[in-house]
Design an enzyme around this catalytic site. Structure first.
Site, PDB file in Angstrom:
ATOM      1  N   ARG A 164     -11.946  26.981   1.024  1.00  0.00           N
ATOM      2  CA  ARG A 164     -12.297  26.568   2.394  1.00  0.00           C
ATOM      3  C   ARG A 164     -11.070  26.490   3.307  1.00  0.00           C
ATOM      4  O   ARG A 164     -11.216  26.306   4.507  1.00  0.00           O
ATOM      5  CB  ARG A 164     -13.057  25.237   2.353  1.00  0.00           C
ATOM      6  CG  ARG A 164     -14.332  25.333   1.513  1.00  0.00           C
ATOM      7  CD  ARG A 164     -15.281  24.211   1.770  1.00  0.00           C
ATOM      8  NE  ARG A 164     -15.666  24.179   3.177  1.00  0.00           N
ATOM      9  CZ  ARG A 164     -16.357  23.198   3.732  1.00  0.00           C
ATOM     10  NH1 ARG A 164     -16.745  22.177   2.985  1.00  0.00           N
ATOM     11  NH2 ARG A 164     -16.667  23.223   5.005  1.00  0.00           N
ATOM     12  N   HIS A 171     -18.083  13.915  -1.316  1.00  0.00           N
ATOM     13  CA  HIS A 171     -17.342  13.299  -0.220  1.00  0.00           C
ATOM     14  C   HIS A 171     -17.731  11.823  -0.104  1.00  0.00           C
ATOM     15  O   HIS A 171     -18.800  11.418  -0.555  1.00  0.00           O
ATOM     16  CB  HIS A 171     -17.702  13.978   1.109  1.00  0.00           C
ATOM     17  CG  HIS A 171     -17.135  15.356   1.273  1.00  0.00           C
ATOM     18  ND1 HIS A 171     -17.906  16.456   1.563  1.00  0.00           N
ATOM     19  CD2 HIS A 171     -15.854  15.800   1.210  1.00  0.00           C
ATOM     20  CE1 HIS A 171     -17.138  17.525   1.676  1.00  0.00           C
ATOM     21  NE2 HIS A 171     -15.888  17.156   1.459  1.00  0.00           N
ATOM     22  N   CYS A 200     -22.773  16.864   7.328  1.00  0.00           N
ATOM     23  CA  CYS A 200     -21.806  17.979   7.197  1.00  0.00           C
ATOM     24  C   CYS A 200     -21.997  19.097   8.207  1.00  0.00           C
ATOM     25  O   CYS A 200     -21.065  19.855   8.474  1.00  0.00           O
ATOM     26  CB  CYS A 200     -21.903  18.650   5.842  1.00  0.00           C
ATOM     27  SG  CYS A 200     -22.369  17.656   4.476  1.00  0.00           S
TER      28      CYS A 200
END
Ligand code: GLY
Length: 253
Positions: A86, A161, A248
């Site tokens: 990413r 997360h 997200c």
């Protein structure tokens, strides 16, 4: 009040993105696009203007835009995402946010994913996870302090997360999975603790006076109703297969 959201269309290769979720059915692109579109329409109905970006073919996770920046009223902090595949997504977000805010950056060797950063009023909780390291959290904290915010770190021992497990739902209340129910760093907040079977509902998003929650979590909904916000349930089956959720898929500010 949030007035803006930035989102990115999912690419056809989204199923090549990172995931730890084993699903009976493979992720469906058309269904994801439908769910993503409903999500954007819902944000609009909550009063947000949407900046919608095109897919990034080299980055199948890029529609999880939240990981690329932390935006406050004064500054947009471009992150350095913690997953190798990413790294680079953030460079496409910087020029977009430069149209709205002064830009700061998290620098190597610091890593931060926006999914680990939870704003509660003037205070920021920064999860230390596989994606966000201490150096990144310290850099982010210094920038936040420079524009008048306070911050604290929270060890993320479970979930991808921090915001996979903990979100702010208003009235000094956090919606948390059982793993975070007794977490010392969160002791000053009231908590709604999720049943194990409803842990995915932790990824509920407060947008102005509306709570966006994933469909299918009746017990959690009942507990959230007490807070008095308008509750909107959204189908998230496809993004869930990719370890994603409602927080997200946009950057709100
Ligand atoms: N698929 C979301 C992530 O792992 O970053």
């Amino acid at each position: 009040m949030f007035t803006q959201a930035i989102a990115r269309k999912p690419g056809k290769n989204f199923a090549q993105g990172l995931t730890s979720t084993v699903s009976a059915e493979p992720p469906q692109f058309e269904l994801l696009c439908k769910q993503h579109n409903t999500y954007l329409e819902t944000l609009k109905s909550c009063g947000l203007e949407i900046t919608l970006l095109d897919p990034l073919p080299d980055y199948p996770d890029a529609y999880f835009v939240e990981d690329t920046a932390v935006v406050t009223p004064d500054v947009a902090i471009i992150t350095n995402p913690g997953a190798k595949t990413r790294k680079g997504e953030e460079d496409f977000m910087a020029p977009v946010l430069a149209g709205f805010r002064k830009i700061e950056r998290i620098l190597v060797s610091g890593t931060v994913d926006g999914g680990d950063v939870l704003q509660v009023g003037n205070h920021f909780l920064i999860g230390l996870s596989e994606r966000t390291n201490k150096a990144g959290a310290a850099q982010l904290g210094r920038i936040l302090e420079s524009v008048g915010h306070t911050w604290a770190t929270v060890e993320v021992g479970a979930g991808l997360h921090f915001k996979s497990s903990v979100n702010y739902v208003g009235q000094n209340t956090l919606l948390v999975t059982a793993d975070f129910a007794e977490h010392e760093a969160l002791s000053e907040f009231n908590k709604i603790v999720l049943e194990k079977a409803e842990a995915y509902a932790a990824n509920t998003l407060l947008v102005n006076e509306h709570l966006l929650m994933p469909t299918g979590f009746a017990d959690t909904r009942k507990q959230l109703e007490v807070l008095g916000f308008d509750i909107i349930e959204l189908e998230t089956s496809e993004v869930r297969k990719m370890d994603g959720g409602l927080t997200c898929m946009s950057i709100r500010f």
